[in-house]
Enzyme design. Structure first.
Site, PDB file in Angstrom:
ATOM      1  N   ASP A 192      67.478  30.104   2.820  1.00 33.31           N
ATOM      2  CA  ASP A 192      68.766  29.032   2.498  1.00 33.31           C
ATOM      3  C   ASP A 192      70.096  30.418   1.457  1.00 33.31           C
ATOM      4  O   ASP A 192      70.106  31.171   1.825  1.00 33.31           O
ATOM      5  CB  ASP A 192      68.726  27.901   1.202  1.00 33.31           C
ATOM      6  CG  ASP A 192      69.796  26.636   1.161  1.00 33.31           C
ATOM      7  OD1 ASP A 192      70.758  27.265   2.118  1.00 33.31           O
ATOM      8  OD2 ASP A 192      70.013  26.257   1.022  1.00 33.31           O
ATOM      9  N   ASP A 213      65.587  28.443  -1.749  1.00 34.01           N
ATOM     10  CA  ASP A 213      66.720  29.269  -2.782  1.00 34.01           C
ATOM     11  C   ASP A 213      66.505  29.839  -3.855  1.00 34.01           C
ATOM     12  O   ASP A 213      65.700  30.113  -4.137  1.00 34.01           O
ATOM     13  CB  ASP A 213      67.671  28.441  -3.628  1.00 34.01           C
ATOM     14  CG  ASP A 213      68.552  27.648  -3.077  1.00 34.01           C
ATOM     15  OD1 ASP A 213      69.286  27.836  -2.087  1.00 34.01           O
ATOM     16  OD2 ASP A 213      68.248  26.106  -2.757  1.00 34.01           O
ATOM     17  N   ARG A 252      79.645  32.745   3.510  1.00 37.75           N
ATOM     18  CA  ARG A 252      78.973  32.738   2.123  1.00 37.75           C
ATOM     19  C   ARG A 252      79.310  33.120   1.365  1.00 37.75           C
ATOM     20  O   ARG A 252      77.843  33.421   0.471  1.00 37.75           O
ATOM     21  CB  ARG A 252      77.862  31.369   2.211  1.00 37.75           C
ATOM     22  CG  ARG A 252      77.886  30.105   3.353  1.00 37.75           C
ATOM     23  CD  ARG A 252      77.024  29.195   2.752  1.00 37.75           C
ATOM     24  NE  ARG A 252      77.051  28.620   4.196  1.00 37.75           N
ATOM     25  CZ  ARG A 252      75.891  27.045   3.581  1.00 37.75           C
ATOM     26  NH1 ARG A 252      76.040  26.808   3.431  1.00 37.75           N
ATOM     27  NH2 ARG A 252      76.440  26.487   4.929  1.00 37.75           N
ATOM     28  N   ASP A 277      72.706  29.480  -5.118  1.00 34.78           N
ATOM     29  CA  ASP A 277      73.554  28.142  -4.985  1.00 34.78           C
ATOM     30  C   ASP A 277      73.889  27.498  -6.616  1.00 34.78           C
ATOM     31  O   ASP A 277      73.610  27.125  -7.180  1.00 34.78           O
ATOM     32  CB  ASP A 277      72.575  27.143  -3.971  1.00 34.78           C
ATOM     33  CG  ASP A 277      72.126  27.964  -2.618  1.00 34.78           C
ATOM     34  OD1 ASP A 277      73.330  29.020  -2.177  1.00 34.78           O
ATOM     35  OD2 ASP A 277      72.297  26.978  -1.413  1.00 34.78           O
TER      36      ASP A 277
END
Length: 385
Positions: free
Chosen positions: A209, A177, A263, A213
């Site tokens: 990823d 991330d 996403r 997040d």
């Protein structure tokens, strides 16, 4: 060792941490869910509802005491990272890691680190830069020099954090991330950064990823004025379908989401405000609301967003907003004054009347597009040591 320390005198802490953070940044309106009338004028050139140069966040990060970063300490230690790395004999990445680790013992102090060079995995003993168990921290890129190449931040049990004006890209080590906010972190402002990797990184689309997040009971977070682009799995709110570790209270405003797959973001359980963002060239789906998430989708510009295909799991058309892919329960969305261009949207309607608890003013989608094109990303705000 390249440290400047100053004592901060504070009067009326409760006001400074809360209501005063909003002064000059946004104007109150009576109901967040009220759409502008047909004759509502666009913002005049250069004047927008959210100030791109503001030194305090709006949205959820401004609530419940506000987010002041390193300025929130009784005393504030400031470092120029290049100077500290030279004097300590550490690589820039390891130097930042050690500064953050040392700050774990400073409960009432503030830490500001000016990043004026490129950080990478070179010389870093860890797989990522942990921002763990700390309070009152700002990590600020200087000009266009602050860069993290292949290394990202993991924010764990941290309160009152600001990350601004940094380019963070191609992060595959650690959790993969660029920025991960997790484990009961709160009051985090992620602002004016440039976050990216590659959208079509064949053959392994999971090589990277997320870019942002947010997980595990983290809350009071604002993600604003960032350029977020060229990536596959963009931004996650809630790492699984369980409600007992769900994050909450998140605002995304005035971000440029460009050349992404999906996403954008994926949201489980949380209350989220998607305000005045610009979504362009999303080849799968954008706002994915699952597991009872409530999302106010307001004043956004969607252009060429969505495949138009029917998701085989939930039966929703892949596009700007919906319930897509594997979770067993839908989320809910309140659609207010959005613009859709070359994006499947005729089927869309609000499924909740959810609004947010704070006062703000929304731009029209056209004005938001103008603002984001001018002022999102790095090199816009003036960050000097």
């Amino acid at each position: 060792m390249s440290r400047t320390t100053r004592t901060v005198t504070r009067a009326g802490v409760a006001v400074a941490g809360g209501i005063a953070l909003l002064a000059g940044t946004l104007t109150a309106v009576s109901q967040a869910s009220t759409a502008p009338t047909a004759d509502t004028p666009s913002a005049a050139p250069g004047t927008f509802a959210a100030d791109p140069f503001a030194d305090a966040p709006i949205g959820y990060a401004a609530e419940a005491g506000g987010t002041t970063g390193g300025e929130g300490g009784d005393t504030v230690d400031t470092y120029v990272l290049s100077e500290y790395a030279d004097e300590s004999g550490l690589s820039p990445s390891e130097a930042l890691y050690q500064l953050l680790k040392a700050h774990q013992k400073s409960e009432s102090d503030g830490l500001i680190v000016y990043v004026d060079l490129t950080l990478s995995q070179d010389g870093l003993k860890e797989s990522k830069i942990d921002i763990k168990d700390v309070e009152n921290v700002s990590i600020l890129g200087v000009g266009d020099a602050g860069e993290l190449d292949g290394v990202g931040f993991k924010v764990t049990r941290t309160q009152n954090l600001i990350i601004r004006n940094l380019t963070i890209h191609h992060v595959s080590d650690g959790e993969g991330d660029a920025i991960e906010v997790t484990d009961n972190s709160s009051h985090v402002w992620i602002d004016h950064n440039d976050l990216f990797s590659e959208r079509d990184n064949e053959p392994d689309k999971d090589y990277y990823d997320g870019l942002v997040d947010i997980k595990r009971n983290s809350e009071y977070i604002t993600v604003s004025w960032n350029t977020i682009h060229d990536h596959w799995k963009t931004s996650l709110v809630g790492h699984n379908d369980s409600a007992d570790q769900a994050p909450d209270k998140i605002t995304y405003h005035n971000n440029a989401f460009t050349s992404l797959n999906s996403r954008v973001p994926l949201i489980r359980h949380a209350d989220v405000h998607m305000l005045n963002n610009v979504f362009t060239d999303i080849n799968g789906s954008a706002i994915n609301a699952r597991m009872g998430a409530r999302v106010l989708v307001e004043g956004n510009w969607f252009e060429n967003v969505g495949s138009g295909e029917v998701d085989s799991h939930a039966g929703y058309i892949e596009g700007p907003v919906g319930w897509f892919y594997g979770s067993s329960e839908t989320g809910y969305w309140n659609l207010v004054d959005n613009t859709f261009i070359d994006s499947p949207h005729e089927h869309l309607e609000s499924t909740t009347d959810f609004t947010v608890p704070y006062s703000y003013q929304a731009d029209t989608p056209a004005a938001a597009k103008e603002a984001v094109e001018q002022y999102a990303g790095t090199g816009v705000i003036d960050v000097t040591p």
